[in-house]
Write a protein that holds these residues in place. Structure first.
Motif, short mmCIF file in Angstrom:
data_model
loop_
_atom_site.label_atom_id
_atom_site.label_comp_id
_atom_site.label_asym_id
_atom_site.label_seq_id
_atom_site.Cartn_x
_atom_site.Cartn_y
_atom_site.Cartn_z
N GLU A 77 -21.81 177.87 55.54
CA GLU A 77 -22.98 177.04 55.72
C GLU A 77 -23.03 175.73 54.93
N ALA A 78 -22.86 176.22 53.74
CA ALA A 78 -23.22 175.16 52.55
C ALA A 78 -22.13 174.27 52.67
N PHE A 79 -20.73 174.63 52.82
CA PHE A 79 -19.59 173.88 52.65
C PHE A 79 -19.61 173.12 54.08
N ARG A 80 -20.22 173.58 54.94
CA ARG A 80 -20.34 172.63 56.53
C ARG A 80 -21.13 171.50 56.21
N LEU A 81 -22.22 171.76 55.46
CA LEU A 81 -23.37 170.70 55.26
C LEU A 81 -22.77 169.84 54.21
N ARG A 82 -22.24 170.28 53.22
CA ARG A 82 -21.61 169.40 52.02
C ARG A 82 -20.15 169.68 51.57
N PRO A 83 -19.27 169.37 52.31
CA PRO A 83 -17.75 169.61 52.28
C PRO A 83 -17.42 168.71 50.97
N THR A 84 -16.64 169.63 49.87
CA THR A 84 -16.21 169.21 48.68
C THR A 84 -14.62 168.51 49.37
N PRO A 85 -14.19 167.70 48.34
CA PRO A 85 -12.77 167.31 48.59
C PRO A 85 -11.80 168.50 48.92
N ILE A 86 -10.91 168.10 49.78
CA ILE A 86 -9.83 169.27 50.26
C ILE A 86 -8.55 168.58 49.90
N SER A 87 -7.80 169.69 49.36
CA SER A 87 -6.17 169.54 48.96
C SER A 87 -5.73 170.15 50.14
N VAL A 88 -4.49 169.70 50.76
CA VAL A 88 -3.69 170.44 51.64
C VAL A 88 -2.33 170.99 50.90
N ARG B 70 -3.59 167.35 64.86
CA ARG B 70 -4.72 167.35 65.68
C ARG B 70 -5.35 168.45 65.93
N VAL B 71 -4.40 169.68 66.34
CA VAL B 71 -4.85 170.82 66.67
C VAL B 71 -5.64 171.55 65.50
N VAL B 72 -5.13 171.43 64.28
CA VAL B 72 -5.52 171.95 63.13
C VAL B 72 -6.99 171.29 62.86
N VAL B 73 -7.04 170.11 63.01
CA VAL B 73 -8.43 169.29 62.38
C VAL B 73 -9.38 169.69 63.73
N ALA B 74 -9.00 169.61 64.85
CA ALA B 74 -9.93 170.19 66.10
C ALA B 74 -10.41 171.41 65.66
N LYS B 75 -9.68 172.37 65.25
CA LYS B 75 -10.40 173.45 64.94
C LYS B 75 -11.17 173.66 63.67
N LEU B 76 -10.90 172.91 62.86
CA LEU B 76 -11.87 172.92 61.63
C LEU B 76 -13.02 172.03 62.08
N GLN B 77 -13.00 171.26 63.09
CA GLN B 77 -14.24 170.51 63.34
C GLN B 77 -15.07 171.27 64.37
N ASP B 78 -14.55 172.06 64.89
CA ASP B 78 -15.34 173.08 65.79
C ASP B 78 -16.19 174.02 64.90
N ARG B 79 -15.45 174.49 63.84
CA ARG B 79 -16.32 175.15 62.94
C ARG B 79 -17.24 174.94 62.03
N PHE B 80 -16.81 173.46 61.80
CA PHE B 80 -17.75 172.86 60.68
C PHE B 80 -18.66 171.83 61.23
N GLY B 81 -18.40 171.31 62.50
CA GLY B 81 -18.79 170.01 62.94
C GLY B 81 -19.11 168.88 62.25
N TRP B 82 -17.72 168.53 61.72
CA TRP B 82 -17.71 167.23 60.75
C TRP B 82 -17.44 166.08 61.95
N ASN B 83 -18.07 165.16 61.70
CA ASN B 83 -17.99 164.00 62.58
C ASN B 83 -16.97 162.92 61.88
N ALA B 84 -16.29 162.29 62.91
CA ALA B 84 -15.22 161.30 62.34
C ALA B 84 -15.99 160.06 61.93
#
Length: 251
Positions: A23-34, A208-222
């Motif tokens: 929940e903390a990461f959903r609200l304040r995501p830190t930078p992400i390295s792929v 597209r699929v990976v980011v869509a699944k992450l967006q479903d879990r964390f609710g990040w807006n584009a």
């Protein structure tokens, strides 16, 4: 009113069941390295890995801050580990023969159990019908795309770094198969003969699929344009005035 109350209860239940760090990461995501790995036996594997990693970084950067490959991120950087487990040429789902046999046997068994004396004939007929339908669906999908893409299967894990790196992932899911194929766009006849253009579209669909699944879990807006992390050192270098290019006077 009742519907709104049920939605509120469902939302509260979801939050209550979510781990605090998620929940903390959903609200304040830190930078992400792929970080992407690919089997060593894949032809041109390094080129495929770079194409898929670049597409995923570009798409993910429209949701959160992404650390570019080769750049040292901050201490709280989260790692999106993408492990590609299989790369094969797409065949369009189960083979028509397998679908036909499975359907025919199932219909025959059910018919025999119900006392149908024509159960064998019914199973044979329905098996042929199912196999024909599967073959038609496969041709239709490949016809829609105009090319035969790669079928890439991967496991995705989003992990925190530092002391919590070995904790349970913030998110974990599989990607591959028809869900990626469905996300692909068709190409023109000229593009369909270009292997580089096909690989580009395959990578974009995967992203597209990976980011869509992450967006479903964390609710990040584009947000507007992609956002990439820049280290303090690179910022200082960009802000520094250019060296003087004046030419010494001739004596």
């Amino acid at each position: 009113m009742k519907r709104e109350a049920l939605l509120l209860i469902a939302s509260l239940s979801f939050v209550a069941c979510t781990r605090p760090e998620v929940e903390a990461f959903r609200l304040r995501p830190t930078p992400i390295s792929v970080r992407m790995t690919i089997p060593a036996d894949v032809p041109q594997g390094e080129e495929v890995r770079k194409e898929y990693a670049a597409a995923l970084q570009a798409k993910l950067a429209t949701r959160v801050v992404v650390v570019p490959e080769g750049v040292q991120g901050p201490a709280d950087t989260a790692n999106l580990d993408v492990t590609i487990t299989e790369v094969k040429r797409y065949r369009g789902g189960p083979s028509p023969a397998a679908v036909g046999v499975t359907t025919g046997v199932a219909v025959g068994i059910l018919g025999a159990a119900s006392g149908n004396r024509y159960s064998v004939f019914d199973g044979f007929w329905w098996g042929l019908f199912a196999a024909s339908h599967a073959a038609h669906s496969r041709r239709a999908e490949l016809g829609r795309l105009g090319y035969r893409p790669l079928d890439v299967t991967a496991v995705i894990r989003l992990r925190q770094s530092g002391a919590q790196a070995n904790a349970a992932p913030l998110a974990e899911f599989d990607v591959g198969g028809d869900q990626v194929i469905d996300a692909m766009d068709p190409l023109t006849h000229r593009e369909a003969d270009d292997e580089g253009r096909i690989r580009e579209e395959e990578a974009r669909a995967f992203a597209r699929v990976v980011v869509a699944k992450l967006q479903d879990r964390f609710g990040w807006n584009a947000h507007g344009s992609p956002t990439f992390y820049a280290s303090p050192r690179s910022k200082a270098a960009d802000a520094a005035p250019p060296e003087s290019s004046a030419v010494a006077p001739q004596r």
